[in-house]
Scaffold this motif. Structure first.
Motif, PDB file in Angstrom:
ATOM      1  N   PHE A 118       0.867  -1.169   0.000  1.00 17.07           N
ATOM      2  CA  PHE A 118       0.000   0.000   0.000  1.00 17.07           C
ATOM      3  C   PHE A 118       0.909   1.226   0.000  1.00 17.07           C
ATOM      4  O   PHE A 118       2.021   1.186   0.546  1.00 17.07           O
ATOM      5  CB  PHE A 118      -0.911   0.031   1.227  1.00 17.07           C
ATOM      6  N   GLY A 119       0.440   2.303  -0.590  1.00 19.52           N
ATOM      7  CA  GLY A 119       1.295   3.477  -0.695  1.00 19.52           C
ATOM      8  C   GLY A 119       0.560   4.771  -0.446  1.00 19.52           C
ATOM      9  O   GLY A 119      -0.666   4.806  -0.256  1.00 19.52           O
ATOM     10  N   PHE A 120       1.324   5.861  -0.483  1.00 23.41           N
ATOM     11  CA  PHE A 120       0.798   7.173  -0.166  1.00 23.41           C
ATOM     12  C   PHE A 120       1.558   8.234  -0.952  1.00 23.41           C
ATOM     13  O   PHE A 120       2.779   8.146  -1.132  1.00 23.41           O
ATOM     14  CB  PHE A 120       0.956   7.435   1.335  1.00 23.41           C
ATOM     15  N   VAL A 121       0.823   9.252  -1.412  1.00 24.19           N
ATOM     16  CA  VAL A 121       1.427  10.436  -2.015  1.00 24.19           C
ATOM     17  C   VAL A 121       0.840  11.652  -1.317  1.00 24.19           C
ATOM     18  O   VAL A 121      -0.387  11.807  -1.250  1.00 24.19           O
ATOM     19  CB  VAL A 121       1.161  10.517  -3.526  1.00 24.19           C
ATOM     20  N   GLY A 122       1.705  12.500  -0.791  1.00 31.92           N
ATOM     21  CA  GLY A 122       1.247  13.701  -0.114  1.00 31.92           C
ATOM     22  C   GLY A 122       2.028  14.917  -0.552  1.00 31.92           C
ATOM     23  O   GLY A 122       3.228  14.842  -0.828  1.00 31.92           O
ATOM     24  N   ALA A 123       1.345  16.055  -0.617  1.00 27.04           N
ATOM     25  CA  ALA A 123       2.004  17.320  -0.944  1.00 27.04           C
ATOM     26  C   ALA A 123       1.042  18.455  -0.649  1.00 27.04           C
ATOM     27  O   ALA A 123      -0.186  18.276  -0.672  1.00 27.04           O
ATOM     28  CB  ALA A 123       2.430  17.367  -2.410  1.00 27.04           C
TER      29      ALA A 123
ATOM     30  N   ASP B 251       5.055   0.217  -6.215  1.00 35.09           N
ATOM     31  CA  ASP B 251       6.196   0.518  -5.350  1.00 35.09           C
ATOM     32  C   ASP B 251       6.584   1.988  -5.522  1.00 35.09           C
ATOM     33  O   ASP B 251       5.982   2.722  -6.321  1.00 35.09           O
ATOM     34  CB  ASP B 251       7.373  -0.418  -5.630  1.00 35.09           C
ATOM     35  N   ASP B 252       7.593   2.417  -4.770  1.00 39.13           N
ATOM     36  CA  ASP B 252       7.970   3.830  -4.806  1.00 39.13           C
ATOM     37  C   ASP B 252       8.353   4.283  -6.211  1.00 39.13           C
ATOM     38  O   ASP B 252       7.960   5.377  -6.663  1.00 39.13           O
ATOM     39  CB  ASP B 252       9.145   4.083  -3.859  1.00 39.13           C
ATOM     40  N   GLN B 253       9.139   3.471  -6.903  1.00 36.50           N
ATOM     41  CA  GLN B 253       9.613   3.870  -8.228  1.00 36.50           C
ATOM     42  C   GLN B 253       8.460   3.987  -9.228  1.00 36.50           C
ATOM     43  O   GLN B 253       8.411   4.925 -10.036  1.00 36.50           O
ATOM     44  CB  GLN B 253      10.648   2.864  -8.737  1.00 36.50           C
ATOM     45  N   GLN B 254       7.521   3.056  -9.160  1.00 38.83           N
ATOM     46  CA  GLN B 254       6.379   3.130 -10.066  1.00 38.83           C
ATOM     47  C   GLN B 254       5.535   4.363  -9.793  1.00 38.83           C
ATOM     48  O   GLN B 254       5.100   5.058 -10.718  1.00 38.83           O
ATOM     49  CB  GLN B 254       5.534   1.857  -9.917  1.00 38.83           C
TER      50      GLN B 254
ATOM     51  N   GLU C 227       6.517   7.163  -8.314  1.00 38.19           N
ATOM     52  CA  GLU C 227       7.276   8.365  -8.679  1.00 38.19           C
ATOM     53  C   GLU C 227       7.232   8.618 -10.176  1.00 38.19           C
ATOM     54  O   GLU C 227       7.123   9.767 -10.628  1.00 38.19           O
ATOM     55  CB  GLU C 227       8.714   8.227  -8.198  1.00 38.19           C
ATOM     56  N   ALA C 228       7.318   7.554 -10.980  1.00 36.36           N
ATOM     57  CA  ALA C 228       7.275   7.718 -12.430  1.00 36.36           C
ATOM     58  C   ALA C 228       5.933   8.302 -12.878  1.00 36.36           C
ATOM     59  O   ALA C 228       5.875   9.120 -13.811  1.00 36.36           O
ATOM     60  CB  ALA C 228       7.520   6.373 -13.109  1.00 36.36           C
ATOM     61  N   ILE C 229       4.856   7.892 -12.212  1.00 37.65           N
ATOM     62  CA  ILE C 229       3.528   8.416 -12.545  1.00 37.65           C
ATOM     63  C   ILE C 229       3.426   9.896 -12.198  1.00 37.65           C
ATOM     64  O   ILE C 229       2.893  10.700 -12.965  1.00 37.65           O
ATOM     65  CB  ILE C 229       2.446   7.608 -11.805  1.00 37.65           C
ATOM     66  N   TRP C 230       3.984  10.282 -11.053  1.00 35.31           N
ATOM     67  CA  TRP C 230       3.788  11.633 -10.535  1.00 35.31           C
ATOM     68  C   TRP C 230       4.790  12.665 -11.060  1.00 35.31           C
ATOM     69  O   TRP C 230       4.548  13.867 -10.956  1.00 35.31           O
ATOM     70  CB  TRP C 230       3.849  11.618  -9.002  1.00 35.31           C
ATOM     71  N   GLN C 231       5.913  12.232 -11.601  1.00 35.37           N
ATOM     72  CA  GLN C 231       6.949  13.188 -11.987  1.00 35.37           C
ATOM     73  C   GLN C 231       6.474  14.273 -12.955  1.00 35.37           C
ATOM     74  O   GLN C 231       6.826  15.446 -12.790  1.00 35.37           O
ATOM     75  CB  GLN C 231       8.163  12.448 -12.552  1.00 35.37           C
ATOM     76  N   PRO C 232       5.673  13.962 -13.981  1.00 36.08           N
ATOM     77  CA  PRO C 232       5.251  15.046 -14.885  1.00 36.08           C
ATOM     78  C   PRO C 232       4.495  16.156 -14.156  1.00 36.08           C
ATOM     79  O   PRO C 232       4.737  17.344 -14.414  1.00 36.08           O
ATOM     80  CB  PRO C 232       4.362  14.322 -15.901  1.00 36.08           C
ATOM     81  N   PHE C 233       3.605  15.788 -13.256  1.00 33.80           N
ATOM     82  CA  PHE C 233       2.847  16.801 -12.521  1.00 33.80           C
ATOM     83  C   PHE C 233       3.747  17.569 -11.558  1.00 33.80           C
ATOM     84  O   PHE C 233       3.676  18.803 -11.473  1.00 33.80           O
ATOM     85  CB  PHE C 233       1.691  16.154 -11.765  1.00 33.80           C
ATOM     86  N   LEU C 234       4.598  16.872 -10.835  1.00 32.18           N
ATOM     87  CA  LEU C 234       5.472  17.533  -9.863  1.00 32.18           C
ATOM     88  C   LEU C 234       6.470  18.461 -10.558  1.00 32.18           C
ATOM     89  O   LEU C 234       6.796  19.531 -10.033  1.00 32.18           O
ATOM     90  CB  LEU C 234       6.192  16.491  -9.022  1.00 32.18           C
ATOM     91  N   ARG C 235       6.953  18.072 -11.734  1.00 27.81           N
ATOM     92  CA  ARG C 235       7.852  18.954 -12.487  1.00 27.81           C
ATOM     93  C   ARG C 235       7.126  20.227 -12.909  1.00 27.81           C
ATOM     94  O   ARG C 235       7.698  21.325 -12.881  1.00 27.81           O
ATOM     95  CB  ARG C 235       8.414  18.220 -13.708  1.00 27.81           C
ATOM     96  N   TRP C 236       5.873  20.076 -13.312  1.00 28.76           N
ATOM     97  CA  TRP C 236       5.084  21.244 -13.705  1.00 28.76           C
ATOM     98  C   TRP C 236       4.952  22.215 -12.533  1.00 28.76           C
ATOM     99  O   TRP C 236       5.111  23.429 -12.697  1.00 28.76           O
ATOM    100  CB  TRP C 236       3.714  20.780 -14.201  1.00 28.76           C
ATOM    101  N   VAL C 237       4.659  21.679 -11.336  1.00 25.05           N
ATOM    102  CA  VAL C 237       4.519  22.528 -10.152  1.00 25.05           C
ATOM    103  C   VAL C 237       5.841  23.247  -9.850  1.00 25.05           C
ATOM    104  O   VAL C 237       5.859  24.428  -9.489  1.00 25.05           O
ATOM    105  CB  VAL C 237       4.064  21.709  -8.934  1.00 25.05           C
TER     106      VAL C 237
ATOM    107  N   PRO D  19       6.648  17.216  -1.576  1.00 26.30           N
ATOM    108  CA  PRO D  19       6.003  15.947  -1.939  1.00 26.30           C
ATOM    109  C   PRO D  19       6.661  14.754  -1.259  1.00 26.30           C
ATOM    110  O   PRO D  19       7.885  14.701  -1.106  1.00 26.30           O
ATOM    111  CB  PRO D  19       6.166  15.877  -3.460  1.00 26.30           C
ATOM    112  N   VAL D  20       5.814  13.815  -0.825  1.00 26.63           N
ATOM    113  CA  VAL D  20       6.263  12.567  -0.207  1.00 26.63           C
ATOM    114  C   VAL D  20       5.598  11.418  -0.959  1.00 26.63           C
ATOM    115  O   VAL D  20       4.373  11.410  -1.137  1.00 26.63           O
ATOM    116  CB  VAL D  20       5.885  12.500   1.281  1.00 26.63           C
ATOM    117  N   ILE D  21       6.398  10.484  -1.424  1.00 29.98           N
ATOM    118  CA  ILE D  21       5.884   9.293  -2.111  1.00 29.98           C
ATOM    119  C   ILE D  21       6.475   8.087  -1.416  1.00 29.98           C
ATOM    120  O   ILE D  21       7.699   7.891  -1.426  1.00 29.98           O
ATOM    121  CB  ILE D  21       6.263   9.302  -3.608  1.00 29.98           C
ATOM    122  N   ARG D  22       5.612   7.274  -0.806  1.00 23.18           N
ATOM    123  CA  ARG D  22       6.105   6.123  -0.048  1.00 23.18           C
ATOM    124  C   ARG D  22       5.189   4.925  -0.256  1.00 23.18           C
ATOM    125  O   ARG D  22       3.995   5.064  -0.510  1.00 23.18           O
ATOM    126  CB  ARG D  22       6.151   6.440   1.447  1.00 23.18           C
TER     127      ARG D  22
END
Length: 610
Positions: free
Chosen positions: A301-306, A358-361, A363-373, A386-389
């Motif tokens: 299970f995972g979490f993304v926060g920002a 997992d964390d790497q998967q 992070e790969a999904i979120w990187q385009p949005f986080l780079r935009w921010v 941002p925290v991805i765990r």
């Protein structure tokens, strides 16, 4: 409003003998049709005598309680230590749950105030429940059912009533291969869990996931009762993958208005079984135990926060629009759920849950949005980095793991001698004993995510968010879920609009524990009404986009307009037919429950013509 919020730090921390089958029992006494215009109250000539109450006490093994309000000590000495200690205990949901006179919500401005019943049966068996049902029916009493006591609409309390309190019926039993009664040879056995009507989700998750290595679809707030959530439809962090809690129901034992103990499943009383899967708690009878399908547990299970802040109104509008694009293109699938908040002050808070990544998967999904921010040209910055765990799914609700590895994630039952697994998410602290100012919800259809609709959606969210904070609960709509999950939900009584919704939008406000008229502890009614007015304006901005989308019965307004359609859509007429079949005289009443239009708002007086 913190209720059911998937809290970032909490979630990331958590990541690092079924009862013997019973045959249908006949009612202990022949049903007495209730043709009276009103139910009886204490002091009425027809109120049961002391001898009658004593007979019920004997029938239930001494488990009849004459209820006394703990507020009495505050009325006598509102500034005293005992009253202060009582209000301190109201921030412990386990203390509330174990007190027959209390509910998890203390009230709602201009709607209702938590008040104890005259008597309660602390039921330990279906026979206890049947005795109480017979007594209420034969004596024309107002009947109330309480398990977890989390009803926002006040369904688990009523003054001058007889309460059936199921808190003590909390056994939890895992099955490797469960077949519903009467379905032998017709239905394949499946892994399942049977829980008593008084069980809560934190204990159930601990038994199923921590100890059993399986997953059961339940709710986010751990002290919510299993029965109430399932009967109301029920969503959890991972609903877009596992479906609703109602769709997981395989079988229920229920005491109906005639005092009969029935088994309801796909093969036995299938009409009643359908109604119990999302038709509302406390409406068709008293459910005494439920059996739910369990699922293979994912590894992670995972979490993304920002937290993201925009420096101008125009930048904030671009941020909201960018997130809508990102959600529609990358997150509307079985891996993601939970909440994003749109706040005043041009703030976007992300608290999303994942499963199977997992964390790497992630992070790969979120990187385009986080780079935009992070791009200065977009005039945004991270107020919370941002925290991805991700972490072992088996520890998601593990009390020992949570206490050892991130003690701030959970709070414990503070009473001496409390069970070590009596924990709750620290972010749910605000809801313990809370007093509601307003609570509105609306499902938003996935059609709003079409390319030509996204700008309009973003405009409405920004407009509403300027008036009040909006919680977008993505797990409480099944758009993006697998086909089989959506099809399973179609076999329940829940509003069909939920299957086409990508999110449930919630706008709400609350205050600390309060009781009107109690010196020093009364709610600020003026402030509550001002909050409610703003919330109404904010929700109106969203409902312009989806005026007929409906609302989630467990999290909605006490004053919900057109509630039959809003809660159940085209399913309402069929639910009314089931209600008439199993409770023709309306023994079971809850506010805005099926058939409640035939009664006054307090459930005591029958309305002429119904």
């Amino acid at each position: 409003m913190q209720r059911r919020r998937f809290v970032g730090t909490l979630a990331s921390a958590s990541l690092l003998a079924c009862a013997a089958p019973q045959i249908e029992a006949a009612a202990s006494t022949a049903p007495t049709p209730n043709t009276s215009a009103s139910r009886v109250r204490p002091g009425d000539p027809a109120w049961p005598s002391a001898a009658a109450w004593d007979r019920l006490r004997q029938q239930t093994g001494g488990r009849l309680i004459q209820v006394r309000s703990p507020l009495d000590l505050c009325r006598d000495a509102p500034a005293g230590n005992a009253c202060r200690d009582f209000f301190r205990q109201l921030k412990n949901p386990y203390y509330i749950g174990d007190n027959v006179a209390l509910t998890q919500t203390t009230g709602w401005v201009d709607a209702w105030t938590s008040q104890p019943s005259a008597y309660a049966v602390a039921a330990e068996s279906s026979a206890d429940v049947a005795a109480a049902v017979d007594f209420a029916r034969d004596n024309n009493l107002r009947l109330v059912v309480k398990g977890g006591g989390h009803s926002y609409l006040g369904a688990s309390n009523a003054p001058d009533s007889l309460l059936i309190w199921t808190r003590g019926m909390k056994a939890i039993t895992l099955h490797d291969a469960f077949v519903p009664q009467g379905c032998e040879g017709r239905v394949a056995p499946v892994p399942a869990v049977t829980v008593g009507a008084g069980a809560i989700w934190m204990h159930t998750y601990n038994a199923v996931t921590t100890q059993g290595g399986r997953y059961v679809q339940g709710g986010g707030c751990g002290t919510v009762g299993v029965a109430g959530l399932v009967l109301g439809g029920g969503f959890g962090s991972y609903s877009k993958n596992y479906g609703t809690a109602a769709a997981s129901l395989l079988e229920a034992e229920i005491v109906t208005a005639d005092g009969a103990i029935r088994i309801a499943n796909a093969c036995t009383h299938p009409d009643l079984f359908w109604a119990l899967r999302g038709g509302g708690a406390g409406t068709f009878g008293v459910v005494t135990r439920l059996t739910l399908r369990t699922h293979d547990l994912p590894e992670l299970f995972g979490f993304v926060g920002a937290g993201i802040h925009a420096t101008s109104d125009a930048a904030f509008r671009r941020l909201v629009g960018r997130f809508i694009d990102f959600y529609a293109d990358a997150l509307m699938n079985p891996h993601w759920g939970e909440i994003v908040n749109i706040r005043s002050g041009r703030r976007l808070d992300i608290n999303l849950a994942s499963q199977g990544l997992d964390d790497q998967q992630a992070e790969a999904i979120w990187q385009p949005f986080l780079r935009w921010v992070a791009d200065p040209a977009n005039e945004c910055s991270f107020a919370l980095p941002p925290v991805i765990r991700s972490g072992p799914a088996r520890h998601r609700w593990d009390p020992a793991f949570l206490k050892a590895h991130l003690p701030g994630a959970v709070l414990s039952d503070s009473r001496p001698g409390a069970a070590p697994d009596n924990i709750f998410w620290s972010a749910n602290l605000s809801e313990a004993g809370h007093f509601i100012h307003d609570y509105e919800s609306a499902w938003l259809p996935a059609s709003l995510l079409r390319a030509e609709q996204r700008a309009q959606l973003a405009d409405a969210l920004v407009e509403a968010g300027q008036l009040w904070s909006i919680e977008l609960h993505f797990q409480k709509g099944l758009a993006g879920a697998p086909t089989e999950v959506v099809q399973a939900a179609a076999e329940t009584a829940t509003n069909p609009a939920m299957r086409d919704a990508f999110v449930l939008a919630i706008i709400a406000s609350e205050g600390p524990p309060a009781y009107p008229g109690l010196p020093g502890y009364s709610p600020d009614v003026g402030a509550a009404r001002r909050d409610a007015a703003q919330i109404g304006k904010a929700m109106a901005a969203l409902r312009k986009l989806a005026p007929d989308s409906g609302a989630y019965v467990a999290e909605s307004s006490f004053f919900q307009a057109d509630w039959q359609r809003a809660y159940w859509g085209a399913n309402y007429q069929r639910l009314r037919e089931v209600k008439r079949a199993y409770d023709p005289d309306g023994l079971f009443y809850v506010h805005h429950g099926v058939g409640s239009e035939g009664w006054s708002n307090d459930g005591f007086t029958r309305i002429a013509g119904h």
